[in-house]
Structure formats: C-alpha cells, structure tokens
Design a protein around this motif. Structure first.
Motif, PDB file in Angstrom:
ATOM      1  N   ARG A  41       0.483  -1.308   0.168  1.00 23.20           N
ATOM      2  CA  ARG A  41      -0.146  -0.239   0.012  1.00 23.20           C
ATOM      3  C   ARG A  41       0.575   1.406  -0.236  1.00 23.20           C
ATOM      4  O   ARG A  41       0.833   2.245  -0.965  1.00 23.20           O
ATOM      5  N   ARG A  42       1.845   1.248   0.711  1.00 21.62           N
ATOM      6  CA  ARG A  42       2.971   2.605   0.522  1.00 21.62           C
ATOM      7  C   ARG A  42       3.639   2.490  -0.131  1.00 21.62           C
ATOM      8  O   ARG A  42       3.488   3.790  -1.200  1.00 21.62           O
ATOM      9  N   ALA A  43       3.695   1.481  -1.518  1.00 22.83           N
ATOM     10  CA  ALA A  43       4.499   1.555  -2.994  1.00 22.83           C
ATOM     11  C   ALA A  43       3.706   1.778  -4.261  1.00 22.83           C
ATOM     12  O   ALA A  43       4.226   2.459  -5.007  1.00 22.83           O
ATOM     13  N   LEU A  44       2.681   1.188  -4.060  1.00 24.11           N
ATOM     14  CA  LEU A  44       2.481   1.193  -5.325  1.00 24.11           C
ATOM     15  C   LEU A  44       0.805   1.997  -5.481  1.00 24.11           C
ATOM     16  O   LEU A  44       0.745   2.991  -4.439  1.00 24.11           O
ATOM     17  N   PRO A  45       0.624   2.484  -6.765  1.00 27.98           N
ATOM     18  CA  PRO A  45      -0.543   3.515  -6.636  1.00 27.98           C
ATOM     19  C   PRO A  45      -1.965   2.587  -5.672  1.00 27.98           C
ATOM     20  O   PRO A  45      -1.375   2.034  -5.148  1.00 27.98           O
ATOM     21  N   ASP A  46      -2.821   3.660  -6.240  1.00 28.05           N
ATOM     22  CA  ASP A  46      -4.203   3.484  -5.254  1.00 28.05           C
ATOM     23  C   ASP A  46      -5.222   1.858  -5.757  1.00 28.05           C
ATOM     24  O   ASP A  46      -4.207   2.017  -6.786  1.00 28.05           O
ATOM     25  N   PRO A  47      -4.971   2.046  -4.780  1.00 25.23           N
ATOM     26  CA  PRO A  47      -5.516   0.119  -5.215  1.00 25.23           C
ATOM     27  C   PRO A  47      -6.742   0.586  -6.227  1.00 25.23           C
ATOM     28  O   PRO A  47      -7.433   1.128  -6.636  1.00 25.23           O
ATOM     29  N   GLY A  48      -6.794  -0.607  -7.239  1.00 21.10           N
ATOM     30  CA  GLY A  48      -7.324  -0.619  -8.574  1.00 21.10           C
ATOM     31  C   GLY A  48      -6.608  -0.113 -10.075  1.00 21.10           C
ATOM     32  O   GLY A  48      -6.906  -0.895 -11.021  1.00 21.10           O
ATOM     33  N   ALA A  49      -5.765   0.471  -9.250  1.00 18.63           N
ATOM     34  CA  ALA A  49      -4.477  -0.129 -10.035  1.00 18.63           C
ATOM     35  C   ALA A  49      -3.809  -1.266 -11.684  1.00 18.63           C
ATOM     36  O   ALA A  49      -4.275  -2.355 -10.402  1.00 18.63           O
ATOM     37  N   LYS A  50      -3.005  -1.226 -12.392  1.00 14.78           N
ATOM     38  CA  LYS A  50      -3.136  -2.045 -12.993  1.00 14.78           C
ATOM     39  C   LYS A  50      -1.280  -2.271 -12.731  1.00 14.78           C
ATOM     40  O   LYS A  50      -0.739  -1.283 -13.023  1.00 14.78           O
ATOM     41  N   VAL A  51      -1.272  -3.501 -12.149  1.00 15.27           N
ATOM     42  CA  VAL A  51       0.204  -3.631 -11.734  1.00 15.27           C
ATOM     43  C   VAL A  51       0.261  -5.107 -12.908  1.00 15.27           C
ATOM     44  O   VAL A  51      -0.068  -5.790 -12.234  1.00 15.27           O
ATOM     45  N   LEU A  52       1.608  -4.914 -13.264  1.00 20.10           N
ATOM     46  CA  LEU A  52       2.421  -6.280 -13.610  1.00 20.10           C
ATOM     47  C   LEU A  52       3.431  -6.618 -12.644  1.00 20.10           C
ATOM     48  O   LEU A  52       4.696  -5.686 -11.941  1.00 20.10           O
ATOM     49  N   ASP A  53       3.616  -8.081 -11.863  1.00 18.30           N
ATOM     50  CA  ASP A  53       4.783  -8.224 -10.917  1.00 18.30           C
ATOM     51  C   ASP A  53       5.263  -8.900 -11.737  1.00 18.30           C
ATOM     52  O   ASP A  53       4.997 -10.467 -12.344  1.00 18.30           O
ATOM     53  N   ILE A  54       6.757  -8.715 -11.758  1.00 13.71           N
ATOM     54  CA  ILE A  54       8.059  -9.902 -13.384  1.00 13.71           C
ATOM     55  C   ILE A  54       8.792 -10.452 -12.135  1.00 13.71           C
ATOM     56  O   ILE A  54       8.742  -9.946 -10.729  1.00 13.71           O
ATOM     57  N   GLY A  55       8.753 -11.708 -12.174  1.00 12.94           N
ATOM     58  CA  GLY A  55       8.757 -12.818 -12.000  1.00 12.94           C
ATOM     59  C   GLY A  55       8.596 -13.145 -10.386  1.00 12.94           C
ATOM     60  O   GLY A  55       8.613 -13.685  -9.853  1.00 12.94           O
ATOM     61  N   ALA A  56       6.254 -13.530 -10.672  1.00 12.17           N
ATOM     62  CA  ALA A  56       5.516 -12.965  -9.714  1.00 12.17           C
ATOM     63  C   ALA A  56       5.561 -14.814  -8.930  1.00 12.17           C
ATOM     64  O   ALA A  56       5.385 -14.942  -8.028  1.00 12.17           O
ATOM     65  N   GLY A  57       6.943 -15.327  -9.729  1.00 13.91           N
ATOM     66  CA  GLY A  57       6.850 -17.172  -8.252  1.00 13.91           C
ATOM     67  C   GLY A  57       6.285 -17.774  -8.310  1.00 13.91           C
ATOM     68  O   GLY A  57       4.796 -17.556  -9.254  1.00 13.91           O
ATOM     69  N   THR A  58       5.960 -18.213  -7.159  1.00 15.56           N
ATOM     70  CA  THR A  58       4.224 -18.939  -6.345  1.00 15.56           C
ATOM     71  C   THR A  58       3.215 -17.937  -6.417  1.00 15.56           C
ATOM     72  O   THR A  58       2.379 -18.287  -5.216  1.00 15.56           O
ATOM     73  N   GLY A  59       3.156 -16.527  -6.284  1.00 17.83           N
ATOM     74  CA  GLY A  59       2.767 -15.707  -6.039  1.00 17.83           C
ATOM     75  C   GLY A  59       2.356 -14.296  -4.906  1.00 17.83           C
ATOM     76  O   GLY A  59       1.002 -13.945  -4.393  1.00 17.83           O
ATOM     77  N   ALA A  60       3.664 -15.419  -3.815  1.00 18.46           N
ATOM     78  CA  ALA A  60       2.617 -14.392  -2.912  1.00 18.46           C
ATOM     79  C   ALA A  60       2.608 -12.902  -3.042  1.00 18.46           C
ATOM     80  O   ALA A  60       1.366 -12.695  -2.459  1.00 18.46           O
ATOM     81  N   GLU A  71      -5.541  -4.614 -10.124  1.00 22.35           N
ATOM     82  CA  GLU A  71      -5.454  -5.656 -10.989  1.00 22.35           C
ATOM     83  C   GLU A  71      -3.880  -5.982 -11.880  1.00 22.35           C
ATOM     84  O   GLU A  71      -3.241  -4.783 -12.167  1.00 22.35           O
ATOM     85  N   VAL A  72      -4.192  -7.308 -11.333  1.00 19.47           N
ATOM     86  CA  VAL A  72      -2.829  -7.476 -11.348  1.00 19.47           C
ATOM     87  C   VAL A  72      -2.031  -8.593 -12.010  1.00 19.47           C
ATOM     88  O   VAL A  72      -3.061  -9.529 -12.825  1.00 19.47           O
ATOM     89  N   THR A  73      -1.259  -8.458 -13.215  1.00 22.02           N
ATOM     90  CA  THR A  73      -1.047  -9.286 -13.795  1.00 22.02           C
ATOM     91  C   THR A  73       0.671 -10.335 -13.465  1.00 22.02           C
ATOM     92  O   THR A  73       1.270  -9.591 -13.091  1.00 22.02           O
ATOM     93  N   ALA A  74       0.872 -11.817 -13.594  1.00 25.73           N
ATOM     94  CA  ALA A  74       1.669 -12.331 -13.013  1.00 25.73           C
ATOM     95  C   ALA A  74       2.678 -12.980 -13.700  1.00 25.73           C
ATOM     96  O   ALA A  74       1.820 -13.850 -14.583  1.00 25.73           O
ATOM     97  N   LEU A  75       3.339 -12.716 -14.284  1.00 25.68           N
ATOM     98  CA  LEU A  75       4.872 -13.120 -15.272  1.00 25.68           C
ATOM     99  C   LEU A  75       5.607 -13.337 -15.001  1.00 25.68           C
ATOM    100  O   LEU A  75       6.170 -12.889 -13.516  1.00 25.68           O
TER     101      LEU A  75
END
Ligand code: SAM
Length: 247
Positions: A41-60, A71-75
């Motif tokens: 919450r501190r680091a990302l923009p407000d919830p609702g934002a589209k986020v790409l999680d690079i090297g998302a791994g097991t998705g933690a 809105e998360v894309t896990a790559l």
C-alpha cells in the motif's frame, strides 16, 4: 549446455516444489502477510491500479496485491512457479492474469505500476529490462523494486552468518532457502549478491526512471525475524527496502 535463460528457468521449475516451504517465500505467516500488505500500500499507487508483477513466482505478492484491490498480471519464466501461484489463486478465489515469459520481453500493458520482489538479482541484463519496463507503463507510471542487501560484506555479518550456520546444525533447524546458483551462472548476473542498494539505484536512474526514493521495510524485517527461532532471525536478518521511481 543449455543457454543461461534455460538454465535459470530449469532451476526455478525444480525449486517450485519446495519454494513455499519457507514462510518468507510464501508469506504464509499472518504477521508477515500484514507487513507485506502495508509495504504494498505504501509503495504502489491506489488500489484499482493495473500492476505487472515481474518474476511473480509462486504468487505471494501477486495474491496479496489482488486481495488489496489491484488488477494484477503475474509474469514468470518458470511454468512450475506460476502453476503454484495459479493453484493458490484458484483455491482462494483470487483473479489474476498469468503470463509465462521473460522479464526482458513483458506484455505491452500499459500498466500503472511494475513491481518485482527478489528477481532483479537473477537477471543477466537488468539494465535493458529496466528500460523496457518504462515503455509499458502509463505516463508517470511507477516502478517498485522490493529488494534486500543479500551479500555479506561487513565482517560482523560474516560472523553472524557463520554462527547461524553452526546453530542451525546444532539445533537441527532446516534452512528452507534454495541451493545457490552454480558459480558460472552467478558470474553472469551483474546484481547478484549486492552488498548495497547503490548499484541498483544507479541502474534505475540510468534506465530513465526519475524521482527515485527508498523505504526501508522495517515491518517486513521485524515480521520475518520474529518468525524464525531466536536468535536465528536476528543473526540472518538483512536490510530490506523498496526502491520506487516514476516513468
Ligand atoms: C526468488 S524468486 C522470487 C519470486 C517472487 N517474486 C517472490 O517474491 O516470492 C525469483 C523468480 O524470478 C523468476 N525469474 C527469474 N528470471 C526471470 C526472468 N528473466 N524473467 C521472468 N522471471 C524470472 C524465477 O522463475 C522465480 O520465480
């Protein structure tokens, strides 16, 4: 001999079976999960934002971010790692988009934010990837790198690491961390075993990101230290931080 990309992918496919055995990897401890939610919450923009999680791994972090309303894309390049994330998302009724692919060739987005946790150290050409990520965010889009100072340069940390190793053997406490990469692979990774955030800060700036700011993740450090049996958590603790920048 497989090329570097295939070697790294195969390593994580193998590691995917035991990766979540470590509480810090899976973020399965409620205190750690709460600390990571706060960090997101501190680091990302407000919830609702589209986020790409690079090297998302097991998705933690993907799962926690989706739970917070992103809105998360896990790559990830490892299908093995992503299959674990998929199973957890299904089990918890969390909606994520999954992409099997390389951090160097991400989907075009555009995303409001790109984030990664503990991935940049394993990239052979992080500078080029950081530039590519700037092209797939909206104007003013954000970069969030969750990293730690993993390398032990200070003599005190070397002594603490050695003491922790002895203690683990004496107490019979298993170390859930994966085996290190082979030396020939490590030698090709410019940010492996960083002993300071400065090379990463310089690289992010040189890739054209601006307004760089760093937050020490004291809450995450505290939570992961408490989880380990005393004094292992204290001996093995490393500084954790979020490096944040704008396109
Ligand atoms: C240490 S794990 C971190 C996983 C996850 N971010 C977390 O915090 O638990 C590193 C992950 O990066 C992925 N990875 C490594 N190099 C990659 C690359 N070039 N492109 C995409 N994923 C990569 C691995 O497959 C692995 O899942």
């Amino acid at each position: 001999m497989p090329d570097l990309h295939d070697q790294i992918r195969d390593f994580w496919d193998r590691d995917s079976h035991t990766y979540d055995d470590s509480a810090s990897h899976a973020v399965s401890d409620p205190l750690e999960a709460a600390a990571w939610r706060a960090a997101l919450r501190r680091a990302l923009p407000d919830p609702g934002a589209k986020v790409l999680d690079i090297g998302a791994g097991t998705g933690a972090l993907s799962l926690l971010a989706a739970e917070l309303g992103y809105e998360v894309t896990a790559l990830d390049l490892s299908e093995g790692m992503l299959s674990k994330a998929r199973a957890k998302a299904d089990a918890n009724g969390v909606e994520l988009t999954f992409v099997v692919g390389s951090a160097a060739g991400p989907p075009s987005g555009p995303f409001d934010a790109i984030m990664e946790r503990h991935v940049i150290w394993t990239m052979p050409d992080p500078a080029t990837a950081l530039s590519a990520w700037r092209d797939i965010v909206v104007p003013g889009g954000r970069l969030v790198l969750f990293e730690g100072v993993w390398g032990a340069e200070a003599p005190t940390q070397k002594v603490k690491d050695a003491a922790a190793g002895v203690l683990r053997r004496v107490l019979g406490v298993e170390d859930h961390h994966h085996a290190p990469y082979p030396a020939d692979v490590l030698a090709q990774l410019p940010l492996a075993r960083m002993t300071s955030p400065i090379p990463l800060i310089d690289m992010v700036h040189d890739a054209g990101w601006r307004g760089l700011r760093i937050q020490r993740l004291r809450d995450v450090e505290w939570a992961s230290m408490r989880y380990e049996r005393w004094p292992l958590g204290w001996l093995e603790q490393r500084p954790r931080y979020a490096l944040i920048a704008d396109a």
